[in-house]
Each structure stands twice: as structure tokens, then as C-alpha cells.
Design a protein around this motif. Sequence first.
Motif, PDB file in Angstrom:
ATOM      1  N   GLU A 143      37.088  24.429  53.894  1.00 51.57           N
ATOM      2  CA  GLU A 143      37.660  25.774  53.753  1.00 51.57           C
ATOM      3  C   GLU A 143      37.241  26.415  52.429  1.00 51.57           C
ATOM      4  N   LEU A 144      37.167  25.621  51.394  1.00 51.41           N
ATOM      5  CA  LEU A 144      36.753  26.166  50.088  1.00 51.41           C
ATOM      6  C   LEU A 144      35.307  26.660  50.131  1.00 51.41           C
ATOM      7  N   MET A 145      34.480  25.957  50.883  1.00 52.71           N
ATOM      8  CA  MET A 145      33.072  26.348  50.950  1.00 52.71           C
ATOM      9  C   MET A 145      32.866  27.552  51.878  1.00 52.71           C
ATOM     10  N   LYS A 146      33.727  27.668  52.866  1.00 52.78           N
ATOM     11  CA  LYS A 146      33.578  28.721  53.873  1.00 52.78           C
ATOM     12  C   LYS A 146      33.714  30.088  53.203  1.00 52.78           C
ATOM     13  N   ASP A 147      32.793  30.974  53.480  1.00 51.11           N
ATOM     14  CA  ASP A 147      32.803  32.324  52.876  1.00 51.11           C
ATOM     15  C   ASP A 147      32.899  32.265  51.353  1.00 51.11           C
ATOM     16  N   ASP A 148      32.455  31.168  50.794  1.00 51.09           N
ATOM     17  CA  ASP A 148      32.493  31.032  49.330  1.00 51.09           C
ATOM     18  C   ASP A 148      33.873  31.269  48.727  1.00 51.09           C
ATOM     19  N   LEU A 149      34.899  30.841  49.440  1.00 50.12           N
ATOM     20  CA  LEU A 149      36.256  30.981  48.911  1.00 50.12           C
ATOM     21  C   LEU A 149      36.364  30.360  47.515  1.00 50.12           C
ATOM     22  N   TYR A 150      35.732  29.194  47.373  1.00 50.67           N
ATOM     23  CA  TYR A 150      35.768  28.459  46.098  1.00 50.67           C
ATOM     24  C   TYR A 150      35.356  29.363  44.941  1.00 50.67           C
ATOM     25  N   PHE A 151      34.297  30.107  45.139  1.00 49.48           N
ATOM     26  CA  PHE A 151      33.747  30.917  44.055  1.00 49.48           C
ATOM     27  C   PHE A 151      34.544  32.195  43.852  1.00 49.48           C
ATOM     28  N   GLU A 152      35.063  32.698  44.938  1.00 50.25           N
ATOM     29  CA  GLU A 152      35.903  33.893  44.868  1.00 50.25           C
ATOM     30  C   GLU A 152      37.162  33.604  44.036  1.00 50.25           C
ATOM     31  N   LEU A 153      37.759  32.439  44.304  1.00 53.31           N
ATOM     32  CA  LEU A 153      38.965  32.065  43.550  1.00 53.31           C
ATOM     33  C   LEU A 153      38.637  31.866  42.081  1.00 53.31           C
ATOM     34  N   SER A 154      37.490  31.259  41.832  1.00 53.63           N
ATOM     35  CA  SER A 154      37.087  31.026  40.443  1.00 53.63           C
ATOM     36  C   SER A 154      36.857  32.352  39.724  1.00 53.63           C
ATOM     37  N   ALA A 155      36.224  33.278  40.416  1.00 53.16           N
ATOM     38  CA  ALA A 155      35.947  34.573  39.797  1.00 53.16           C
ATOM     39  C   ALA A 155      37.252  35.264  39.419  1.00 53.16           C
ATOM     40  N   HIS A 156      38.223  35.154  40.281  1.00 55.33           N
ATOM     41  CA  HIS A 156      39.519  35.762  39.979  1.00 55.33           C
ATOM     42  C   HIS A 156      40.116  35.160  38.694  1.00 55.33           C
ATOM     43  N   ALA A 157      40.107  33.846  38.616  1.00 56.80           N
ATOM     44  CA  ALA A 157      40.689  33.192  37.437  1.00 56.80           C
ATOM     45  C   ALA A 157      39.973  33.622  36.169  1.00 56.80           C
ATOM     46  N   ASN A 158      38.641  33.654  36.257  1.00 55.98           N
ATOM     47  CA  ASN A 158      37.867  34.076  35.086  1.00 55.98           C
ATOM     48  C   ASN A 158      38.206  35.512  34.686  1.00 55.98           C
ATOM     49  N   ALA A 159      38.334  36.379  35.675  1.00 58.18           N
ATOM     50  CA  ALA A 159      38.651  37.784  35.378  1.00 58.18           C
ATOM     51  C   ALA A 159      39.988  37.877  34.651  1.00 58.18           C
ATOM     52  N   MET A 160      40.944  37.100  35.122  1.00 63.70           N
ATOM     53  CA  MET A 160      42.262  37.114  34.468  1.00 63.70           C
ATOM     54  C   MET A 160      42.143  36.588  33.032  1.00 63.70           C
ATOM     55  N   ALA A 161      41.333  35.546  32.858  1.00 64.25           N
ATOM     56  CA  ALA A 161      41.170  34.950  31.529  1.00 64.25           C
ATOM     57  C   ALA A 161      40.501  35.937  30.583  1.00 64.25           C
ATOM     58  N   MET A 162      39.490  36.637  31.085  1.00 62.42           N
ATOM     59  CA  MET A 162      38.766  37.560  30.216  1.00 62.42           C
ATOM     60  C   MET A 162      39.608  38.784  29.880  1.00 62.42           C
ATOM     61  N   LYS A 163      40.481  39.150  30.784  1.00 59.55           N
ATOM     62  CA  LYS A 163      41.402  40.250  30.490  1.00 59.55           C
ATOM     63  C   LYS A 163      42.303  39.867  29.304  1.00 59.55           C
ATOM     64  N   ILE A 164      42.810  38.643  29.363  1.00 59.98           N
ATOM     65  CA  ILE A 164      43.633  38.155  28.244  1.00 59.98           C
ATOM     66  C   ILE A 164      42.783  38.085  26.971  1.00 59.98           C
ATOM     67  N   ARG A 165      41.604  37.549  27.111  1.00 57.77           N
ATOM     68  CA  ARG A 165      40.742  37.360  25.939  1.00 57.77           C
ATOM     69  C   ARG A 165      40.449  38.688  25.240  1.00 57.77           C
ATOM     70  N   SER A 166      40.085  39.674  26.045  1.00 60.92           N
ATOM     71  CA  SER A 166      39.674  40.928  25.398  1.00 60.92           C
ATOM     72  C   SER A 166      40.860  41.572  24.676  1.00 60.92           C
ATOM     73  N   THR A 167      42.049  41.415  25.240  1.00 64.31           N
ATOM     74  CA  THR A 167      43.232  41.924  24.542  1.00 64.31           C
ATOM     75  C   THR A 167      43.425  41.214  23.214  1.00 64.31           C
ATOM     76  N   LEU A 168      43.336  39.898  23.252  1.00 66.37           N
ATOM     77  CA  LEU A 168      43.572  39.122  22.032  1.00 66.37           C
ATOM     78  C   LEU A 168      42.521  39.450  20.977  1.00 66.37           C
ATOM     79  N   VAL A 169      41.285  39.594  21.425  1.00 72.00           N
ATOM     80  CA  VAL A 169      40.218  39.947  20.489  1.00 72.00           C
ATOM     81  C   VAL A 169      40.510  41.314  19.873  1.00 72.00           C
ATOM     82  N   ASP A 170      40.900  42.253  20.724  1.00 70.04           N
ATOM     83  CA  ASP A 170      41.273  43.589  20.231  1.00 70.04           C
ATOM     84  C   ASP A 170      42.344  43.495  19.152  1.00 70.04           C
ATOM     85  N   LEU A 171      43.291  42.606  19.395  1.00 71.15           N
ATOM     86  CA  LEU A 171      44.428  42.505  18.484  1.00 71.15           C
ATOM     87  C   LEU A 171      44.095  41.696  17.236  1.00 71.15           C
TER      88      LEU A 171
END
Lengths: 345, 345, 345, 345
Positions: B249-277
Motif C-alpha cells: 500500500e505504501l508503494m502504491k501510487d507512491d503513497l510513501y513519498f507523498e506522506l514523506s513530502a507532507h512531513a517535510n513541508a510541515m518541518a520546513m514551515k516550522i524551520r522557516s519560522t524559527l529562522v525568521d525569529l
Amino acid sequence: MIFFNCDYNEGAHERIIKRLVETNLEQTTGYGEDDYCRQAAEMILEKCELPEGQVHFLVGGTQTNLTVIAAGLKPWQGVISADTGHINCHETGAIEATGHKVLALPGRNGKLKGDQIREVVKAHREDGSHEHMVQPGMVYISNPTEIGTIYHQKSLEDLYNACQECGLYLYIDGARMGYGLMARDNDLTLPFIARHCDAFTLGGTKQGALFGEAVIITNPALGKDFRYLIKQRGGMLAKGRLLGIQFQELMKDDLYFELSAHANAMAMKIRSTLVDLGIPMPIGSTTNQQFAVFTDSELGRLAGKYSFSYWERVDASHSMVRICTSWATREEDVDALIKDIRREK
Amino acid sequence: MIFFNCDYNEGAHERIIKRLVETNLEQTTGYGEDDYCRQAAEMILEKCELPEGQVHFLVGGTQTNLTVIAAGLKPWQGVISADTGHINCHETGAIEATGHKVLALPGRNGKLKGDQIREVVKAHREDGSHEHMVQPGMVYISNPTEIGTIYHQKSLEDLYNACQECGLYLYIDGARMGYGLMARDNDLTLPFIARHCDAFTLGGTKQGALFGEAVIITNPALGKDFRYLIKQRGGMLAKGRLLGIQFQELMKDDLYFELSAHANAMAMKIRSTLVDLGIPMPIGSTTNQQFAVFTDSELGRLAGKYSFSYWERVDASHSMVRICTSWATREEDVDALIKDIRREK
Amino acid sequence: MIFFNCDYNEGAHERIIKRLVETNLEQTTGYGEDDYCRQAAEMILEKCELPEGQVHFLVGGTQTNLTVIAAGLKPWQGVISADTGHINCHETGAIEATGHKVLALPGRNGKLKGDQIREVVKAHREDGSHEHMVQPGMVYISNPTEIGTIYHQKSLEDLYNACQECGLYLYIDGARMGYGLMARDNDLTLPFIARHCDAFTLGGTKQGALFGEAVIITNPALGKDFRYLIKQRGGMLAKGRLLGIQFQELMKDDLYFELSAHANAMAMKIRSTLVDLGIPMPIGSTTNQQFAVFTDSELGRLAGKYSFSYWERVDASHSMVRICTSWATREEDVDALIKDIRREK
Amino acid sequence: MIFFNCDYNEGAHERIIKRLVETNLEQTTGYGEDDYCRQAAEMILEKCELPEGQVHFLVGGTQTNLTVIAAGLKPWQGVISADTGHINCHETGAIEATGHKVLALPGRNGKLKGDQIREVVKAHREDGSHEHMVQPGMVYISNPTEIGTIYHQKSLEDLYNACQECGLYLYIDGARMGYGLMARDNDLTLPFIARHCDAFTLGGTKQGALFGEAVIITNPALGKDFRYLIKQRGGMLAKGRLLGIQFQELMKDDLYFELSAHANAMAMKIRSTLVDLGIPMPIGSTTNQQFAVFTDSELGRLAGKYSFSYWERVDASHSMVRICTSWATREEDVDALIKDIRREK
């Protein structure tokens, strides 16, 4: 070629050879259960003022270290060692092969301090996920250390106190113990050592015997069923009396210490010459291992006649070598070496 | 309490749960020899362009690491790892318990370089008494590393070339591989990785599955009789299909990578705020683990609402924490966190 | 194809699946330190009337066995097992891989007796060179045994008394414990078991869970720092709550025992038919594993529709197979099997 | 008390002692890299007609066995041995401590046959779940066996062929090899042995040396990096020359075989007397170990003067003992024994 590279180039002291010859055709029980082993053990325990201790005789140092350490650790525990410790560097992962991590700490002149132990244990216990990390279970030190330095009463007491506080065994690898105890600045004694650790060894291989390490166990918990482990790890000599006879002779009239004193005297004679000549000796050793920094050209010329132990590259034109004396070192060879070094300078 | 302390707080992605429910009462062969495992393996091998590779599914990461490493090493060999490597720090000596030393080298941003490997191997071989030291047999790296940094084509190729030159296996722990592959500065691909190591893993536990690590073995020598070792070390799941179904299921439709991309996006959102601050972030991570230095008072106030992973004390009034997002992180929680951090400043 | 070959062909009971779905997106602490694990442990301890016991949840049986046994043995000790014991036959040397010999004794219906233990220990101790032999340190039994037979109060008490006399741990592998406790001739109870061993397990994998074994440790000496060993040997599940949730549900309303009773009923229905038909059933099992001797031609015809587990060749024209029911066995499948077997005769 | 209990009661043959004395103060390289070891190895290889073989010298038998076996097995493999094999009975689980199961087969006069090996391997491979069982990787035999019996060309060839067919190493423990080769019914030679196994040993401890086992490796695959393992397992003697010197002397003028012939002659003298007297000797040994069944009263009287090795209780009034001669046995002691036994009858 004259060898100053290590302290196990020759066989054994003549008194030992003599005893082996005399007893050769006697029939005795095997596996260290003979009278020679019993008597040698008693002599050692008496010198240690440790009537209730155990003594076991093994053939070699790596074997001894892996057996003692495996005896003392739970499967999830590791042994703390200075980064220069023999078990961390020069035993081909013998400790890891018994399933245990060596937890290396930065040595200070090859030695560990009580506070280092306390910090490691504190950090381990306070970590919320400490069960994800190896639990410290024992501290391993060597005296003298692998670089010839020694512990003193104060530093050993400090370390043992830390081990006691933290619930760790303290094990002292005394492969060269005699050289340590006869160092001019030494204040340790066998009874003091016996009271400040859970097990230690008196090495024979490097100190006048053909081979052999005596393990002295002061903490009965560590010694329970110890002979099973000796046998299992291949350390039980069939003709165990060979070890008993050698240690008996070494202990008799303090031959062991007399031989060590000789080696130290030879080492210090070399050291004082080198110091006089301004040859760098970065390690403050007062025992039979001396570490000197020579230029490449000096080393090149000396190498035709003397064998040293290469230690490390210091800079583009210098290397450090170990110059090692032993119970068997002849003063005439030392004098020749000194003369040749003087000529180099 | 909102958890940003790690990436395994929740169960599994809903698509995985759905498939587990749908297949629940089917009868299948056990121990990973079912069709789900076969199909999942094929999907992975196809993505890796590695038709001849092996895929094995294990439950957990420590189990996986100890099995792969024990498979690849001779008894007298050790595995080279960055000092920050998971096997060196947080697996309770699991590798040593299989008899092998972890040869820790100073990591550079958690990573190793080819020249470090060459130096170690050269030093080992040139040492006159090399058989007194552990022989390097494998290099272990993690991608992303334990501190969120990633390898690139150039650095991985450099490392693999060094391993090939020196005759060492290269094993990549990909417990968070998806997060690495979806990092904005990543240039690795599965086929590239498959061509530049001997074995690697795709972690499921931290990336959308209930549990599970896929081991991809690209070097047949490492994979010989591998299932024996999985079984022996306790890693063979009776209902192995649970792993196959999840990875399928993780491999199907690249779910694995889609989920990873989401996590990274959330992490970078936090990061850019912290860097700003202006909040210090000493580690240049572009994946789901971010490391921020807060004052004690900031941390004290945030701690009432958010859980981070404590990393280390920085100075008398600051500590570094790990902020970890995952496939399951909700953007609203990220926004709440950002808002609260802004308020602190 | 209808599978009667083993008891882990399906997923989990629907109530367990339901709970996993319901709790899926909750955030909990990892590694078994969550509330679900705590509650499941309490439920188990209550049923065992063992308020001070420890409960740990692991994923698989081999993992569990090797962890418990390694926790209890000194390096020079071995574990006594019936020759048919799972650890002696079907775990790829997992125990030996932890360094310990399995001391196999001839099982009697798959079981051990107290006098066998006494004899082994006596022989060991009386041997003059006992340190040349592995020291017995633990006794491993399984209940039900690998051939479906069970211990009773008298036989378990006899065995535990022998272990106590000899200073050995007694560990009971309960991978199918529920099937044993619900057997029609069983007189064991969880509290009785808890009082007559040092550790035992309640298996989930074969009894309604997706996976999971609960280790109940009744002797604190065996349980000290047990979580370190779970982690080190790869048995610590990151999302440990998956185990807690499953065992909580299995314990609730005695689902665990209800499922076991069903499997046993199905097994006994098959057994009574076979006995009626005069088909040899050499093993007196009252649990979910039944062993029947068929002719080759009978087996050949049944094999098109049903999967059994091949056990052993009996003579030139007969083989013994294991017919295994489980919590998931459907009565209609049992009826179909019975009908087809009747037709064969 | 005259000892006939084993063959390691005395020290070493006088020629060996003489050489150790003569060479005692020479300075040589350590760890078996000296000229004596090199020369002794060459002498052995020449006798074996094995110019490309490796020879390593270790101190003791258990150490040797565990090192050779660990060198040859993958982690999931075990070693096949007769149930009476030394590694299965009298080495305190030394093999298991390296992680490997000893797969014991019923010995026939202490020996294994090729068909037994084929059956085990066939059964293993045909089992559908073979990866759940230990994979056979090596066969261990001893010659002479632990009960004094010997292999012949035909039986060794048969066994080696089976090992070759099945892809298993064959390792021969020759702790008493000389006694075997000098048996009156022996037809093995060193070159024949070297061509029919992957490694074997020539034992020194029981055959005239103070200690020492020579490992001859005929299969380079088994010998790769073997010195690392010797060191790691504690078997590398610092003053390795002690082993080289002893084996050199044993090989010179075939002293080794001369001493063995003497021991065998003494043993056969005892044997023929006992046979004459009708004392049961159930084991057909033609080497230095003889097994005789005495009545309790006979044993009681002999025990005041002679030490035998107790073997097993035969019935209510009889026990079997081992009577062991050696290179050092004096004919006058044998004559005294014979006289006293005759008097008993």
C-alpha cells in the motif's frame, strides 16, 4: 639486532626454567587443580592480605581480559575503558565477541578518573530512554597503563569509590603490574590494590615467566563458577601446574618484583639520557615503557641495530617510538643504545 | 498535549488500515512467503530498477540493523559508523551483542566521507600487528542521518567508491528514507541508491506503516541464506503478510513519498519560522527532524502544550530540542506551534 | 484450499481490529510505555493474582524465547528442554546464537518430569570435571507442548519443585497457552501457573491477535533490567501500544479464552471423527493440534482441498500430519473436512 | 599413586625441554611470527605433502576447536558431531558460546558415517521450513575418537565425500592424532588425511609437548584471516616460538610418532592381559585409551595404588574405567599394574 620493541622477546627467567625442568616428569592432576597452583595461589593471596580471595591462572592476556569481563557483565552491559585501553585497541574486538560494548572514554595519560565514571553513569541513568543505550557494568583500567603511566593510591581510591557509588565492578589489568609497583613514584601495594578493586591480574608473560596471568578476584560475586568460564573460553591449561610452578617461583623471594625493578632501572637510565639530550618524551612514564620522539634520520640510523615499537607519526619529520625494557634486558645493551643515541645527537 | 517528539506516535495511514481490515480473514502462508510480500517486494524492486535484488520485511529497526550487519561480517570484523549513528548510540549494544565492534568515526553533520574510510582501512592494513585490531568489514550510514541531514549523489558515490576500493560492504539504514528522498535539496533516487550500496532499508514504522522495515539487498553475497538469520534473530513475523500488505500500500501510487513530502513541508514551515525569529538551528536539516535552541524559559512555557525530544544542553540557559514532524502531523498543530513560538519571542 | 496447517493463517479477531482502528490516530508514548500497555499488563497480572509481577509485550515467539532465556542464564549455563521443544528444533539455533547450549532431554509426550531434571543436575554436580560441561541454569517447557499435550497441576508442581531444589529457573513458553487452559482435561489456572514458574508467556499470535507475546515474570531476579535486553535483541516495538491494545482486548471479557475454547471444540470434533474411523492418532492431544496417520492415497486426495502440516513418515505407505484449528476456524470448514475424511474411509 | 587416568599428567619429553632451555634467552618476534614457528610449519606441511597449506599453533584443544569452528560457520550454521564428541560433551558449551549449535548424531563406536551426514543434510533441505532450523555447515570428528577408536582410509574417504557432496567443511580434531596413526590397524597417513578434510589438528599436549595444538588448514577458504580469529578468541601466544620449538622437535626424527608408538604398545600390553583374564573391554580401541569393566571390589583394591578415569556405571556391581597410557608411561608401571590386576582375578 637488539630488541627494545617489547617485553616478551625472551623465554623465562632461569629460576623458572630450572623449576620446570625439575618437576617435568612428576605426575599431577590437570587443569590447575594441582598443589603447585594451590601453593602459588596461597602465596599471592598472602602478599595481597586477602585470605578469602580467589586466584586463577590463565595463559594469555586477551584470554584473561575477555574471561573476567564476560564473567562480570550482564548481556546488556558494557565495560568502560580509556580509549587507549588494550581491550579497546589491540585485542581484535575480543570483548565485543563476548557480546559487550567497550565504552571508551578519553584517557588522561592513559588513565580514568572517578568523575568521568560518575558522569557517564549519571548521563546514562538520567536519559529518559536509557534502556536504548548500553548500561555501564564494569570499569577496566590497566596499571601500568598501555603508555607506561601509573595510578597512585589517591587516583585508584577515587576511581574505586566512583565504581562503588555507581554499582560498577572495577577490574585492573596488571599485565605489567610488577613494573608499576616498582616504579620510583609508586605508592600502591598489593594489599591496597586488593582492597580497591573487584579483580586484578598479575601478569607473568611480560615479567619473567614463559607465559601466564594470575587473576585475583576479591569480590566473590564476580568469582562465582569462574572456572566454568575459563574452560568455556579456552583458557584452562591441561597441564595447569606449568602456571602454578612459574608463579610460585616468581613469588618466592619476591623474584617478580626484583625483575621488575631491574627493567625499570634500565628504562630510567635510557630516559634520563634522552631527557639530557633534549629528545622529546611526551609521556611521563616511570616504568619499563618509554616513549621518545626521534627525527626520521635518527630513527633510520638506529634501526640498523635496534628494534623499537613504532607508535605514531608526530609531524613531517618526526615519529614517536616505544622503547621497552624487560626483566631480561642486559645493561650492556642499554649502554650500547645510549651510546649510539648520543652519537646521533 | 501535542507531540512533536518523534515520528512514531500514531498508528498507520488510513489506506493501510483499510487494507489490513479488508484482508484480515484471508488465509495465507506464514513467514513472509505469501503473495502480498511477493508483490510488495516486486513493487519495491521495480522502483529501484533492481530486478535481481532481494527484499525482506522485518518489524523493527534495531532488529533489521543487527540482522543485516551480522549477515555481512566475519567474526573478527567490525562495522564503521559515524559516532552519531543509531547503531553506535541507541540500540543498547545490539551490534556488539552479535559479536562485532562498532568502529565509530567522527561524523560530519552526521555523515561519513570516503576519505575517512580509506584512512581507517589504510591505517589498519599498514599496522604491522593488524590482526590485533578489529578488521573493518562494513560501513553503516543512515539517510537521512539521525540529525536529519542527507547524502547527495556525489557524497554517496564517494563513499561507495571508497567501500568498493577497500572491499567493504556499504549498508544504508533508511529508517526515514522517504523523508530524505523528498527533501527539497535531495538528488538521490531509489535506483541510484540501489546502485551505490550493498543493502539498504526503506523504513515503514516512521513513515506511515504500523511497523515494518523493508531490507533491499543488492549484493547477492550479502543476501545468501538471509532468511535463516532473520529467523534466528527473532525477526521473522509469523503473519508476514502484515508487512507485505503495508508496503504494498505504501508503494502504491507512491503513497510513501507523498506522506514523506507532507512531513517535510510541515518541518520546513516550522524551520522557516524559527529562522525568521532568529532562533538558533545549528543543524542544516531539510527533512522532518529539526533542531532548535531555546531558552529555558521558552521551553518551560512551550512544554505545557507541546512535547519535543530533548537533545542536549547548550549553555547555562539554553537547550537544543528536536522538533519532529511525520506523515501524520496535522497542519493545524503546526500552525498552533508556530503561533505559540512567535508569542514567546 | 482450506488451511488446517497452522494457527496463524488469518489476521486478528474482529474486536481487536476494531480497537486498532479506533485508536489509530491517537498519539502515545512509544516502546511500550503507554497507557494501553500499562492497562493490559494490569489486567493480566490481576488474572494471574500476581500484583507484583512484570509484564512485557514482544512481537514474536522466537524473539521472546531468546530474550527470556538470555536474561536468565550465566554465560556458562544452558537451558534444559524436551527434545521436541521449539527452541531445540525450530528456532534456527536462536538460543545458541545468544551463547547458550540447549540441553535436550527425551520428552515424554513432549513433556519433562521433575526426576529428569534432578538426574541431570545430580549427574552434572557429581561429575568430577563438571566445569568441563555446561551448567544447567534453566528449564524450558511449553504448555501446551509442540505436540498438543498439556501439563497438569501435579506434573507442573513436580517440575517446579525439582527446579527449586536444583536452583534452576523454570520458564513456560505459552505460545498456545489459551488452548491449553481451555482443554477439557486441563486443571491449570493462571494463578497456579504464576506460582509455579519464574516466567511464562501468553501467546497472542496464534490466539486471536495479529501478533504479540506477553511475557509474565514472576521472579524479580529474572526481570531485572529486562527492557534493556528486549531492546538489544530487537524485540522492542516502537509503537508498543499495538501490543497493549491487542492484549487489553484479548483479556477483556475473557475473549482470549473464548477463542481458545472454540478452537479446541473444533479440534475435538475432528479428533472424535478420526478416532471413530479408526484412523491412528498416536498423540493424546486435547488441544487445537491433532496428529493423524493417513495412508498416502488418503493424503493425496485430501491434499487437493485441505492443507495440513506434514509431520513425519510413519512407514512405507503412511505419514503423520498435524491438523491444526484456531480461533478463526469455521465450523463449516471442519464439517467439510470431516465429510471428506469419512468419504475416504 | 601411579596415574593411568589421562595422558597429560607429566610435562614434556626431555628433548623438548632441552630445546626450550637452549633457546630460552634468544630474542624473537612474538605471536608466532618467528623462525621456529615457520620451520615447524614447514616440517608439518612437508610431512602432509601439502606445500600450500597453512599451519597455526595454539595452546589448548578447546581453544583450537572453538576457533576453527567459528572460522568456518556462518552465523546460522551448526556443526555436526558424534554425540560422544568432545565439543558436545566436555568443552562447557564453548562452541555454543561462539553462537553455533552442535548438531549431535548418534556415534557408532564414537564415529560418524557419510550416510548419516547425507541424511541430515537431505532432511534439512527437504523440510519446507528449513530456515527455521540450524543449517549444517561443518562436520567435526576426532581421530582417534574420544573412546580410542580410529577412522580408516575407507571410512574417512566416505565421510569426506559426503561432506563434499553436501557442501560442508570436514574438520578433524587430532588431539591424539599420533596415537591414532601409530595404531596397529591404522591405514591413514598424514598426506591422506590432508587430502580428505578441510582442516585437522596434530595435538601436542597429550603427545609429548608441554602444551600446543597445530592446526593444519588445507582449504584456503577456511583459513582466510585466520590469525585475526586466533587473536580475538585469546589463542595467540605472545611468545609463540614456544609452540614452534616444541613442534619442530616433535617432528624431528619423527619423535612425535615414536612417542605415540610407545604409548600404544603399553596400552596393548594392558589390553591383551585384560582380555586374557576375561575382563570385559566393550570398546575396540587400538590406541592409548583402553576401557575395562571391573567389579567394585576389584576397583576398590586397585584404587589404592592406581588412578584411572571413571567412565560409567555398568550395573549394580560393575563400572567401566578408562586406562590411559601416554608417551611418558613407564613399562615398569605397566608391569606393576598388570601384576596387580592378575592378582585380583
